[in-house]
Design a protein around this motif. Structure first.
Motif, PDB file in Angstrom:
ATOM      1  N   SER A 208      18.433 -21.445  99.051  1.00 17.54           N
ATOM      2  CA  SER A 208      18.319 -21.791 100.397  1.00 17.54           C
ATOM      3  C   SER A 208      17.149 -21.281 101.013  1.00 17.54           C
ATOM      4  CB  SER A 208      19.517 -21.214 101.323  1.00 17.54           C
ATOM      5  OG  SER A 208      19.277 -21.570 102.780  1.00 17.54           O
TER       6      SER A 208
ATOM      7  N   SER B  72      18.523 -26.426 103.042  1.00 19.87           N
ATOM      8  CA  SER B  72      18.673 -24.907 103.157  1.00 19.87           C
ATOM      9  C   SER B  72      20.183 -24.776 103.715  1.00 19.87           C
ATOM     10  CB  SER B  72      17.626 -24.426 103.933  1.00 19.87           C
ATOM     11  OG  SER B  72      17.637 -25.071 105.352  1.00 19.87           O
TER      12      SER B  72
ATOM     13  N   GLY C  37      22.787 -22.860 101.768  1.00 20.22           N
ATOM     14  CA  GLY C  37      23.460 -21.749 102.627  1.00 20.22           C
ATOM     15  C   GLY C  37      24.893 -21.604 102.723  1.00 20.22           C
TER      16      GLY C  37
ATOM     17  N   TYR D 192      24.926 -16.716 107.791  1.00 22.12           N
ATOM     18  CA  TYR D 192      23.968 -16.845 107.065  1.00 22.12           C
ATOM     19  C   TYR D 192      23.244 -15.551 107.139  1.00 22.12           C
ATOM     20  CZ  TYR D 192      19.788 -18.712 104.788  1.00 22.12           C
ATOM     21  OH  TYR D 192      18.703 -18.919 104.018  1.00 22.12           O
TER      22      TYR D 192
END
Length: 462
Positions: A56, A77, A81, A154
């Motif tokens: 990611s 990403s 993620g 994240y």
């Protein structure tokens, strides 16, 4: 019996045999920490959640280009993620951390997001701007609440990855960003933007011409500038000097005042705090910069325009509308804090800044486009954005997180201290506080260097 000590994965074990009273395993030899030799090794070893999170990070620059339209632009990403977060939650979660002040701040921010969404789920009647809310106000709020919680999760998972691995992934992302910038620049130079248009890049600049393209794989030049400005510090921290050059060229291409100002303030803070250690490098850099400006008209023009954009118009008197962006951001920030003043606890709700925008214009001067149905207003200041949509409790938590990262990294390393200063300043010009590169660099600043903490691991039962 013999004690067998293993120095990391793939290292040769050393047997320590007891020889009378001279043998003492209490002070094992300290070896230099091992470092993965290739990016492939970094991305293909370790827990699965770590591999997905690092992938990611590698694809982080593609925040506009190469997105997948699924009713909203799904980014590469974000896909990796989400996979990383899911595998972490479903897995053994062996890499646990003690709860610290940074994690408490993020938890408060998450709780504030949830409560703001619940309280503001059904919008007030009348006076709301409908431009950009084609999904409906409720669906839009759920989507932007999801973005917020994704960014916070994240950060929480990525900070559990060894700092050195995250650094290497960011360095790899610089090369992808540089390649994307090169593609856009070449397309603009040739006037043929069909290929980059197919790949999802912007094909026209701010004045609807190819000459003003400066965003690379991002939506806006200031997004590229923020990423490249932070990335150049990471590259220097890793001693990846060619990658640092690529990041510097990306900054020049972006024409982002955020990048220049953030780096300048970061350097100034380090000079103030560690003057004796940086005096000689600072003088050398100043001389190189002076000579470059002396012999380069284009660099002098670039510097003059950047100074003009922050109010010093005498350095570029022919640069029309130099302070337009700065003035507009100021007005939007005022509107944001007016919203938060009327809604101090829960804000107006995730994603609702644009819906309530017209109610707070109240005679302020704005470009003509804001009186049409061609744009959805955005805050363009992460601090003001948090205050407007989530309230003052969330703003305090957001500010606390940044203060913790500043304090932690100023004590440890000069370049990471500069990165903390850069991000603290840089988020003040970002269009949204949920912009994922922000949380990537926040996670790097909050991460531990696992290998340096654990140079030796004793294996038992051998």
């Amino acid at each position: 019996m013999r004690n067998q000590i293993s120095y990391g994965a793939g290292a040769v074990s050393t047997n320590i045999a007891a020889k009378g009273t001279d043998a003492s395993p209490e002070k094992p030899p300290v070896l230099p920490r091992s470092k993965p030799e290739t990016l492939g090794e970094i991305l293909t070893t370790g827990p699965w959640f770590q591999r997905f999170m690092l992938l990611s990070v590698v694809f982080m620059p593609f925040q506009y280009a190469l997105t997948v339209p699924v009713g909203f632009p799904l980014k590469i990403s974000e896909i990796f993620g989400i996979m990383g977060i899911a595998t972490y939650v479903l897995g053994g979660r062996s890499m646990r951390r003690k709860r610290d002040l940074a994690s408490v701040a993020v938890a408060v921010l998450a709780i504030a997001t949830v409560f703001s969404a619940l309280v503001n789920f059904t919008p007030g009647s009348g006076g709301l701007r409908s431009v950009g809310y084609d999904r409906g106000y409720e669906t839009d709020l759920l989507l932007y609440s999801g973005y917020a919680l994704l960014a916070l999760c994240y950060w929480s998972v990525l900070r559990r990855v060894d700092r050195q691995r995250t650094v290497r992934a960011i360095v790899a992302s610089i090369w992808l960003c540089g390649a994307a910038v090169l593609m856009q620049w070449a397309s603009a130079l040739s006037g043929n933007t069909q290929l980059i248009g197919t790949l999802g890049f912007r094909t026209l600049g701010v004045d609807d011409t190819v000459e003003t393209l400066r965003s690379g794989p991002f939506l806006e030049g200031q997004h590229l500038g923020f990423f490249a400005g932070a990335a150049i510090l990471v590259a220097l921290y890793n001693r990846s000097y060619l990658a640092a050059v690529v990041a510097a060229l990306s900054i020049l291409y972006s024409q982002s005042t955020t990048a220049y100002a953030g780096l300048a303030v970061g350097i100034a803070m380090i000079v103030i705090l560690k003057f004796s250690k940086v005096l000689v490098p600072l003088i050398a850099a100043a001389l190189v910069g002076f000579l470059a400006l002396l012999f380069s008209d284009s660099l002098r023009t670039t510097l003059g325009r950047q100074l003009a954009k922050i109010g010093f118009t005498e350095f570029a008197p022919d640069y029309q509308y130099a302070t337009t962006s700065l003035n507009l951001r100021g007005v939007k920030s005022q509107i944001s804090f007016d919203m938060s003043s009327d809604n101090p606890i829960f804000g107006v709700g995730p994603g609702r800044y644009g819906a309530y925008f017209d109610q707070y214009v109240s005679g302020r001067q704005l470009p003509w486009i804001y009186s049409t149905d061609q744009t959805r207003p955005i805050a363009e200041n992460a601090y003001a954005h948090v205050a407007a949509e989530l309230g003052y409790v969330a703003l305090i938590a957001f500010g606390l997180l940044i203060l913790v990262l500043l304090w932690r990294n100023f004590r440890n390393a000069s370049l990471l201290g500069m990165l903390a200063v850069f991000t603290a300043l840089g988020v003040s010009t970002q269009s949204s506080w949920t912009f994922l590169p922000i949380w990537t660099f926040f996670a790097l600043l909050a991460a531990d260097d696992v290998e340096s903490k654990q140079p030796l691991m004793e294996t038992r039962g051998q």
